[in-house]
Enzyme design. Structure first.
Site, PDB file in Angstrom:
ATOM      1  N   LYS A   1       1.197   4.855  17.980  1.00  0.00           N
ATOM      2  CA  LYS A   1       0.728   5.018  16.661  1.00  0.00           C
ATOM      3  C   LYS A   1       1.994   5.133  15.781  1.00  0.00           C
ATOM      4  O   LYS A   1       3.139   5.710  16.024  1.00  0.00           O
ATOM      5  CB  LYS A   1      -0.082   6.191  16.108  1.00  0.00           C
ATOM      6  CG  LYS A   1      -0.573   6.133  14.658  1.00  0.00           C
ATOM      7  CD  LYS A   1      -1.360   7.655  14.618  1.00  0.00           C
ATOM      8  CE  LYS A   1      -1.986   7.724  13.164  1.00  0.00           C
ATOM      9  NZ  LYS A   1      -2.959   8.786  13.018  1.00  0.00           N
TER      10      LYS A   1
ATOM     11  N   SER B   1      -8.569  12.059  13.370  1.00  0.00           N
ATOM     12  CA  SER B   1      -7.927  10.732  13.466  1.00  0.00           C
ATOM     13  C   SER B   1      -7.641  10.042  14.841  1.00  0.00           C
ATOM     14  O   SER B   1      -7.336   9.042  15.016  1.00  0.00           O
ATOM     15  CB  SER B   1      -6.667  10.635  12.689  1.00  0.00           C
ATOM     16  OG  SER B   1      -6.673  10.573  11.251  1.00  0.00           O
TER      17      SER B   1
ATOM     18  N   SER C   1      -7.270   7.849  10.980  1.00  0.00           N
ATOM     19  CA  SER C   1      -6.246   6.952  10.694  1.00  0.00           C
ATOM     20  C   SER C   1      -5.579   6.329  11.894  1.00  0.00           C
ATOM     21  O   SER C   1      -4.827   5.254  11.741  1.00  0.00           O
ATOM     22  CB  SER C   1      -5.254   7.985  10.118  1.00  0.00           C
ATOM     23  OG  SER C   1      -4.778   8.696  10.862  1.00  0.00           O
TER      24      SER C   1
HETATM   25  N1  GLN Z   1      -9.532  11.236   7.716  1.00  0.00           N
HETATM   26  C1  GLN Z   1      -9.029  12.341   7.506  1.00  0.00           C
HETATM   27  C2  GLN Z   1      -8.105  12.320   6.650  1.00  0.00           C
HETATM   28  O1  GLN Z   1      -8.062  11.461   5.920  1.00  0.00           O
HETATM   29  C3  GLN Z   1      -8.325  12.849   8.910  1.00  0.00           C
HETATM   30  C4  GLN Z   1      -7.154  12.131   9.150  1.00  0.00           C
HETATM   31  C5  GLN Z   1      -6.152  12.672  10.361  1.00  0.00           C
HETATM   32  O2  GLN Z   1      -6.759  13.202  11.069  1.00  0.00           O
HETATM   33  N2  GLN Z   1      -4.841  12.236  10.401  1.00  0.00           N
HETATM   34  O3  GLN Z   1      -7.534  13.265   6.073  1.00  0.00           O
END
Ligand code: GLN
Length: 485
Positions: free
Chosen positions: A78, A177, A153
């Site tokens: 990532k 994410s 994400s």
């Molecule tokens: N969707 C969540 C957020 O927007 C989690 C994101 C993540 O785990 N990095 O913060």
């Protein structure tokens, strides 16, 4: 069978038996990326030359008798994780052109164990999002239906593994994410206990919640990359100094007597009926395999989303203060200091700006106690819910997400509906638990559904083995997306 059809463990066996080489496997994946990734858009940066050189080096090492755990296995990383000499953007324009001078600990581990890094996968900007639509560069598509999001994400990593554009991948999970995109893309994703993986070299979003996680097509594949990257790192003061168990050996498939809790608060309005049906069937399958099913309660679940969306932006607003244009990324020049900083910070996308404002507000004098302070107290209540639950059960089973993958563009105008997607995943990050998502079927449109298995602190082996038993009985991983090019 094509080389890219192999799972990671199958490739590892083939490499060990000398039936193929890392160069062959790496070239096969790179060819597939050339053919398929224009439709999926999972990689932000590809490093084919490095990958082929590393593959050749891996083949040499093997010829010399080396059998390191991931020797010669091509994987994705990532783009929030620093890679020495390879641009790392966190999906943001504010880090465009940033080339880290060092590798993150988890990347060092990948290299040590012989993995071949193919490139950097797409992410929502600074990992803020649930769809990759907040990436400043592009939106990744879901390999099962390219008009839909892959989740986020870590959507690039999940989509790459699902589309067979890498045998495994690393992501990060601050509020879901890894698990949410794994669920949307029909792959396995684990978010280990906070502190199990080093955060050294991982670009910070919300430091008390961030944790590196792993994707694979199967539980065994996911376990292999997790095994290789977990562990103590003295550079990260929150990294746990606890030995890494043999997770791969823990995959026995025997779950007789395992106590599986089903939290009633996770089966409520808003949960898609097809998702509920598949998850309930999966729980019944666990019972067939010898698990004991127990109804439990996590009474403070309703606070999880508001608490997460106060704490995460509050920490983000502090972490992102460092991007003022002098140390990282493009240099923007204004008339004076204030205008220079303003111009620089305008490089943040809308969602990141929204979170900085929310977080700064929640931390500001006069509001601190009312928002951030109360959120911390509620976080303790959520933590205690899990503590109590794990006195009764070994594993908690739930849906990973309330629905299957939504259409690209469906939620971009409504941040709240986007946040609601995280309803089943954020609690775990607020507590001291670990969790994973494993495929448990498809909806009528053919989109994957995920079963979330949550374990107590450092009980990764337990959830991995439960997922392994379930996967061995169902084998949903054998179905792969038919990508429309
Ligand atoms: N969707 C969540 C957020 O927007 C989690 C994101 C993540 O785990 N990095 O913060």
């Amino acid at each position: 069978m094509k080389l890219t059809d192999l799972t990671l463990t199958e490739l590892r066996d083939a490499l060990r038996r000398g039936e193929t080489s890392s160069v062959e496997a790496t070239q096969a994946v790179l060819d597939r990326i050339d053919a398929v990734d224009p439709a999926v858009k999972s990689y932000l940066t590809l490093t084919p030359e490095n990958a082929l050189a590393d593959a050749a080096a891996a083949d040499k090492r093997r010829a010399a008798g080396d059998d390191s755990p991931l020797l010669g296995v091509p994987v994705g990383v990532k783009d929030i994780i620093c890679t020495k000499g390879v641009q790392t953007t966190a999906g943001s324009k504010i880090l465009e052109g940033f080339v880290p001078p060092y590798d993150a600990f988890v990347v060092e581990q990948l290299k040590k164990t012989g993995a071949v890094i193919l490139g950097k996968t797409n992410t929502d900007e600074f990992a803020m999002g649930s769809s990759t639509e907040n990436s400043a560069y592009m939106t990744t598509s879901n390999p099962w239906d390219v008009t839909r999001v892959p989740g986020g994400s870590s959507g690039g990593s999940a989509a790459a593994v699902s589309a067979q554009l890498g045998y495994a991948a690393l992501g990060s999970d601050t509020g879901g994410s890894v698990r949410q995109p794994a669920s949307f893309c029909g792959v396995v994703g684990i978010r280990p206990t906070y502190g199990r993986m080093s955060r050294w070299g991982v670009i910070a979003y919300a430091s008390s919640l961030d944790q590196v996680g792993c994707f694979g097509r199967t539980v065994a594949d996911t376990t292999a990359i997790f095994q290789a990257t977990a562990g103590h790192d003295p550079h990260d003061s929150t990294s746990l100094s606890v030995a890494v168990p043999d997770y791969e050996a823990a995959l026995t498939g025997d779950i007789k007597g395992l106590r599986v809790g089903v939290p009633k608060e996770y089966f409520v309005e808003g949960l898609n009926p097809e998702t509920e049906k598949a998850v309930r069937a999966a729980i019944a399958q666990l019972a067939d395999l010898g698990a004991e099913i127990v109804e439990i309660s996590l009474p403070h679940t309703e606070y999880a989303l508001p608490v997460y969306y106060l704490i995460a932006p509050a920490e983000a607003s502090a972490n992102l203060a460092r991007y003022e244009g002098t140390r990282f990324g493009p240099r923007v020049t204004g008339d004076d200091m204030i205008s220079t900083v303003k111009k620089t910070r305008a490089l943040f996308g809308e969602e990141v700006q929204r979170r900085i404002m929310l977080g700064t507000y929640a931390l500001s004098a006069g509001y601190y106690d009312a928002y951030y302070g109360r959120a911390l107290k509620a976080r303790t209540l959520i933590k205690n819910d899990f503590k109590k639950a794990f006195e009764q059960v070994d594993v908690i089973a739930s849906p990973t997400t309330p629905t299957t993958a939504f259409k690209i563009g469906d939620k971009t105008d409504d941040p709240l509906s986007m946040y609601l997607n995280d309803i089943f995943t954020v609690s775990l990050n607020l507590s001291a638990s670990c969790g994973l998502s494993v495929p448990c079927g498809f909806d009528a449109a053919g989109l994957p559904i995920g079963l979330q298995l949550i374990g107590d602190t450092l009980q990764e082996a337990t959830i991995l083995n439960a997922a392994y038993a379930y996967e061995s009985a169902t084998q949903f991983y054998k179905q792969t997306p038919n990508i429309k090019l």
